[in-house]
Design a protein around this motif. Structure first.
Motif, PDB file in Angstrom:
ATOM      1  N   ILE A   6     -24.329  34.464 -20.576  1.00 29.51           N
ATOM      2  CA  ILE A   6     -25.633  33.796 -20.674  1.00 29.51           C
ATOM      3  C   ILE A   6     -25.555  32.665 -21.689  1.00 29.51           C
ATOM      4  N   THR A   7     -26.196  31.555 -21.369  1.00 29.63           N
ATOM      5  CA  THR A   7     -26.412  30.468 -22.321  1.00 29.63           C
ATOM      6  C   THR A   7     -27.612  29.652 -21.850  1.00 29.63           C
ATOM      7  N   PRO A   8     -28.512  29.252 -22.735  1.00 28.18           N
ATOM      8  CA  PRO A   8     -28.443  29.406 -24.190  1.00 28.18           C
ATOM      9  C   PRO A   8     -29.091  30.683 -24.724  1.00 28.18           C
ATOM     10  N   LEU A   9     -29.827  31.430 -23.920  1.00 28.30           N
ATOM     11  CA  LEU A   9     -30.563  32.646 -24.276  1.00 28.30           C
ATOM     12  C   LEU A   9     -31.787  32.350 -25.119  1.00 28.30           C
ATOM     13  N   ILE A  10     -31.595  31.658 -26.271  1.00 26.27           N
ATOM     14  CA  ILE A  10     -32.724  31.380 -27.153  1.00 26.27           C
ATOM     15  C   ILE A  10     -33.088  29.906 -27.042  1.00 26.27           C
ATOM     16  N   GLY A  11     -34.378  29.624 -27.132  1.00 28.62           N
ATOM     17  CA  GLY A  11     -34.837  28.248 -27.040  1.00 28.62           C
ATOM     18  C   GLY A  11     -36.227  28.106 -27.611  1.00 28.62           C
ATOM     19  N   LEU A  12     -36.829  26.946 -27.420  1.00 31.77           N
ATOM     20  CA  LEU A  12     -38.158  26.673 -27.955  1.00 31.77           C
ATOM     21  C   LEU A  12     -39.255  27.088 -26.987  1.00 31.77           C
ATOM     22  N   VAL A  13     -38.883  27.562 -25.807  1.00 28.67           N
ATOM     23  CA  VAL A  13     -39.859  28.014 -24.816  1.00 28.67           C
ATOM     24  C   VAL A  13     -39.445  29.402 -24.340  1.00 28.67           C
ATOM     25  N   ALA A  14     -40.381  30.092 -23.684  1.00 32.44           N
ATOM     26  CA  ALA A  14     -40.076  31.417 -23.143  1.00 32.44           C
ATOM     27  C   ALA A  14     -38.942  31.316 -22.132  1.00 32.44           C
ATOM     28  N   CYS A  15     -38.074  32.327 -22.129  1.00 32.59           N
ATOM     29  CA  CYS A  15     -36.863  32.238 -21.311  1.00 32.59           C
ATOM     30  C   CYS A  15     -36.616  33.558 -20.588  1.00 32.59           C
ATOM     31  N   SER A  16     -36.441  33.490 -19.258  1.00 28.34           N
ATOM     32  CA  SER A  16     -36.193  34.706 -18.483  1.00 28.34           C
ATOM     33  C   SER A  16     -34.825  35.294 -18.768  1.00 28.34           C
ATOM     34  N   GLN A  17     -33.949  34.522 -19.451  1.00 31.57           N
ATOM     35  CA  GLN A  17     -32.625  35.047 -19.776  1.00 31.57           C
ATOM     36  C   GLN A  17     -32.715  36.252 -20.707  1.00 31.57           C
ATOM     37  N   ILE A  18     -33.760  36.333 -21.503  1.00 32.89           N
ATOM     38  CA  ILE A  18     -33.928  37.491 -22.386  1.00 32.89           C
ATOM     39  C   ILE A  18     -34.095  38.758 -21.548  1.00 32.89           C
ATOM     40  N   ASP A  19     -34.894  38.667 -20.476  1.00 22.19           N
ATOM     41  CA  ASP A  19     -35.065  39.816 -19.583  1.00 22.19           C
ATOM     42  C   ASP A  19     -33.748  40.164 -18.899  1.00 22.19           C
ATOM     43  N   LEU A  20     -32.983  39.146 -18.522  1.00 18.80           N
ATOM     44  CA  LEU A  20     -31.686  39.368 -17.888  1.00 18.80           C
ATOM     45  C   LEU A  20     -30.757  40.119 -18.835  1.00 18.80           C
ATOM     46  N   LEU A  21     -30.710  39.691 -20.102  1.00 25.90           N
ATOM     47  CA  LEU A  21     -29.856  40.357 -21.076  1.00 25.90           C
ATOM     48  C   LEU A  21     -30.280  41.808 -21.272  1.00 25.90           C
ATOM     49  N   ARG A  22     -31.581  42.048 -21.390  1.00 28.47           N
ATOM     50  CA  ARG A  22     -32.058  43.416 -21.606  1.00 28.47           C
ATOM     51  C   ARG A  22     -31.739  44.309 -20.408  1.00 28.47           C
ATOM     52  N   SER A  23     -31.868  43.749 -19.209  1.00 34.33           N
ATOM     53  CA  SER A  23     -31.543  44.534 -18.016  1.00 34.33           C
ATOM     54  C   SER A  23     -30.062  44.892 -17.989  1.00 34.33           C
ATOM     55  N   ALA A  24     -29.209  43.926 -18.349  1.00 35.76           N
ATOM     56  CA  ALA A  24     -27.762  44.183 -18.354  1.00 35.76           C
ATOM     57  C   ALA A  24     -27.402  45.231 -19.399  1.00 35.76           C
ATOM     58  N   LEU A  25     -28.017  45.145 -20.579  1.00 35.95           N
ATOM     59  CA  LEU A  25     -27.737  46.129 -21.625  1.00 35.95           C
ATOM     60  C   LEU A  25     -28.158  47.526 -21.179  1.00 35.95           C
ATOM     61  N   ARG A  26     -29.307  47.609 -20.509  1.00 37.28           N
ATOM     62  CA  ARG A  26     -29.796  48.918 -20.065  1.00 37.28           C
ATOM     63  C   ARG A  26     -28.866  49.519 -19.010  1.00 37.28           C
ATOM     64  N   ARG A  27     -28.261  48.656 -18.202  1.00 37.31           N
ATOM     65  CA  ARG A  27     -27.361  49.129 -17.145  1.00 37.31           C
ATOM     66  C   ARG A  27     -25.917  49.258 -17.626  1.00 37.31           C
ATOM     67  N   ARG A  28     -25.698  49.013 -18.908  1.00 37.59           N
ATOM     68  CA  ARG A  28     -24.369  49.120 -19.511  1.00 37.59           C
ATOM     69  C   ARG A  28     -23.372  48.159 -18.867  1.00 37.59           C
ATOM     70  N   ILE A  29     -23.851  46.982 -18.491  1.00 37.02           N
ATOM     71  CA  ILE A  29     -22.978  45.913 -18.009  1.00 37.02           C
ATOM     72  C   ILE A  29     -22.584  45.069 -19.214  1.00 37.02           C
ATOM     73  N   ALA A  30     -21.316  44.717 -19.306  1.00 38.18           N
ATOM     74  CA  ALA A  30     -20.853  43.911 -20.434  1.00 38.18           C
ATOM     75  C   ALA A  30     -21.570  42.562 -20.455  1.00 38.18           C
ATOM     76  N   THR A  31     -21.922  42.087 -21.657  1.00 37.18           N
ATOM     77  CA  THR A  31     -22.681  40.832 -21.795  1.00 37.18           C
ATOM     78  C   THR A  31     -22.040  39.947 -22.858  1.00 37.18           C
ATOM     79  N   ALA A  32     -22.136  38.649 -22.630  1.00 37.38           N
ATOM     80  CA  ALA A  32     -21.680  37.668 -23.619  1.00 37.38           C
ATOM     81  C   ALA A  32     -22.658  36.509 -23.630  1.00 37.38           C
ATOM     82  N   VAL A  33     -22.934  35.998 -24.812  1.00 37.19           N
ATOM     83  CA  VAL A  33     -23.765  34.803 -24.985  1.00 37.19           C
ATOM     84  C   VAL A  33     -22.901  33.706 -25.573  1.00 37.19           C
TER      85      VAL A  33
END
Length: 304
Positions: A6-33
Motif C-alpha cells: 500500500i502507498t501512501p496509506l496516510i494523507g490529508l484526506v480520508a483514505c480507503s487504504q486504511i480499511d484495506l490495511l485493516r482487512s488484510a491484518l484481520r485476515r493475517r495477510i502480509a502487508t507492507a507500506v
C-alpha cells in the motif's frame, strides 16, 4: 494474495487504504507500506495500524517512523528512494542548443529554473512570490544576474495560478513544462534541470531531482513563507547548513549575491554538500545501488 503493498496509506484526506490495511491484518495477510515522498511521514497523518513492514528511504525517515508513528524497529526496512531511480545515470536526449530552441528561450545564455510548488493552505499564491524574486534579479547591479533568463515551470497541480500572464511583465521569462508522467514529459523535465545554471523554488521535490542531476539548488526565507520553511519539519532536512541540500538565503538580497557566485561557477563546497545529501537521503544503501532493487528484495522477504 501473499502480500498487499500500500502507498501512501496516510494523507490529508480520508483514505480507503486504511480499511484495506485493516482487512488484510484481520485476515493475517502480509502487508507492507511504501513511503513515497520526502515529507510522507512528517506532514500528513499518523500510522495507527502497523503493517508487517514499512519501507522508508533513509535513517531520518526511520526515526520519524519510530518516534512519530510508533512503528517497531524490526518492521522498518531502509531502501533508499525508489521513485528517484529514474534520474540516476540519465543523460539528455537533446543538445543544449536543441533544448533551448524547444523550450522557447531566446538564446544559449544561462538560465535559472524556477520549479513551482504545491504549497500548504494559507501560503500566499506563488506568482506573487515569484514576481518579487524575479524583479530582484532584474534590478541586480551584476549584469550576469540581471540578464539571466528564467525558465518558469509551474507545479502541475497549480497551473491555473499563472493564467493571468502577469509574470510576462518581468521580461525574459519562458513558461515551459508539463507533468513528467510519460517519456516526453520526463525528457523535457530532465533537460530543463540538466541545462540550468541553478534550480530555485519555495518547497518542492524538484529540489531533490535537481541535486541528483548535479545542479545547485537554492531558496530564500521570507516572512510570508514561514509556514513552508521554518514551520515545516521536512523542510529543515533540506535547509540544514551542514548536512542539508539547499543553499538558503536570509532574504532576496543575499539570494541575489548567491546567484552571482553560482553563475561564476558552482562552488565545490556546495556541490559536495549536495552529493552528500543525495547519498544519505536518497541512496543510503550505496550511490550505485538502485533503491528499486532493495525494495523488491524487501517485499519478497515480507511476502515469505
Amino acid at each position: 494474495p501473499d502480500l498487499i503493498v500500500i502507498t501512501p496509506l496516510i494523507g490529508l484526506v480520508a483514505c480507503s487504504q486504511i480499511d484495506l490495511l485493516r482487512s488484510a491484518l484481520r485476515r493475517r495477510i502480509a502487508t507492507a507500506v511504501m513511503v513515497w515522498s520526502w515529507d510522507h511521514l512528517s506532514s500528513k497523518a499518523i500510522i495507527r495500524d502497523i503493517p508487517d513492514a514499512l519501507l522508508v528511504w533513509n535513517e531520518v525517515q526511520k526515526q520519524e517512523a519510530m518516534q512519530m508513528h510508533r512503528v517497531p524497529d524490526a518492521r522498518i526496512i531502509v531502501t533508499g528512494a525508489q521513485c528517484y531511480d529514474r534520474w540516476f545515470g540519465r543523460v539528455p536526449v537533446r543538445t543544449r542548443a536543441e533544448f533551448v530552441r524547444h523550450a522557447g528561450l531566446l538564446d544559449e545564455r544561462p538560465y535559472v529554473l524556477w520549479a513551482g510548488s504545491a504549497l500548504l493552505p494559507g501560503t500566499p499564491p506563488e506568482p506573487g512570490i515569484f514576481m518579487r524574486w524575479a524583479w530582484q534579479l532584474r534590478r541586480s547591479n551584476d549584469p550576469a544576474v540581471r540578464d539571466l533568463q528564467i525558465l518558469l515551470r509551474p507545479h502541475p497541480s497549480r497551473m491555473g495560478d499563472w493564467s493571468d500572464d502577469a509574470w510576462r511583465a518581468v521580461g525574459n521569462i519562458v513558461l515551459f513544462g508539463g507533468p513528467p508522467v510519460d517519456d516526453r514529459g520526463r525528457e523535457d523535465y530532465f533537460d530543463s534541470l540538466y541545462y540550468s545554471s541553478a534550480v530555485v523554488g519555495i518547497t518542492t521535490s524538484a529540489f531533490l531531482e535537481a541535486a541528483i542531476v548535479g545542479r545547485p539548488v537554492m531558496s530564500f526565507y521570507a516572512p510570508d513563507l514561514v509556514p513552508e520553511h521554518e514551520a515545516s519539519l521536512h523542510f529543515q532536512y533540506l535547509a540544514d547548513a551542514e548536512r542539508g541540500l539547499l543553499t538558503m538565503a536570509s532574504d532576496l538580497e543575499e539570494h541575489e549575491r548567491q546567484h552571482a557566485e553560482v553563475l561564476a561557477g558552482p562552488p565545490a563546497r556546495v556541490l559536495r554538500r549536495q552529493r552528500n545529501f543525495v547519498r544519505d537521503f536518497i541512496r543510503p544503501r550505496g550511490m550505485d545501488v538502485p533503491a528499486t532493487n532493495v525494495v523488491a528484495d524487501g517485499l519478497e522477504r515480507v511476502g515469505r
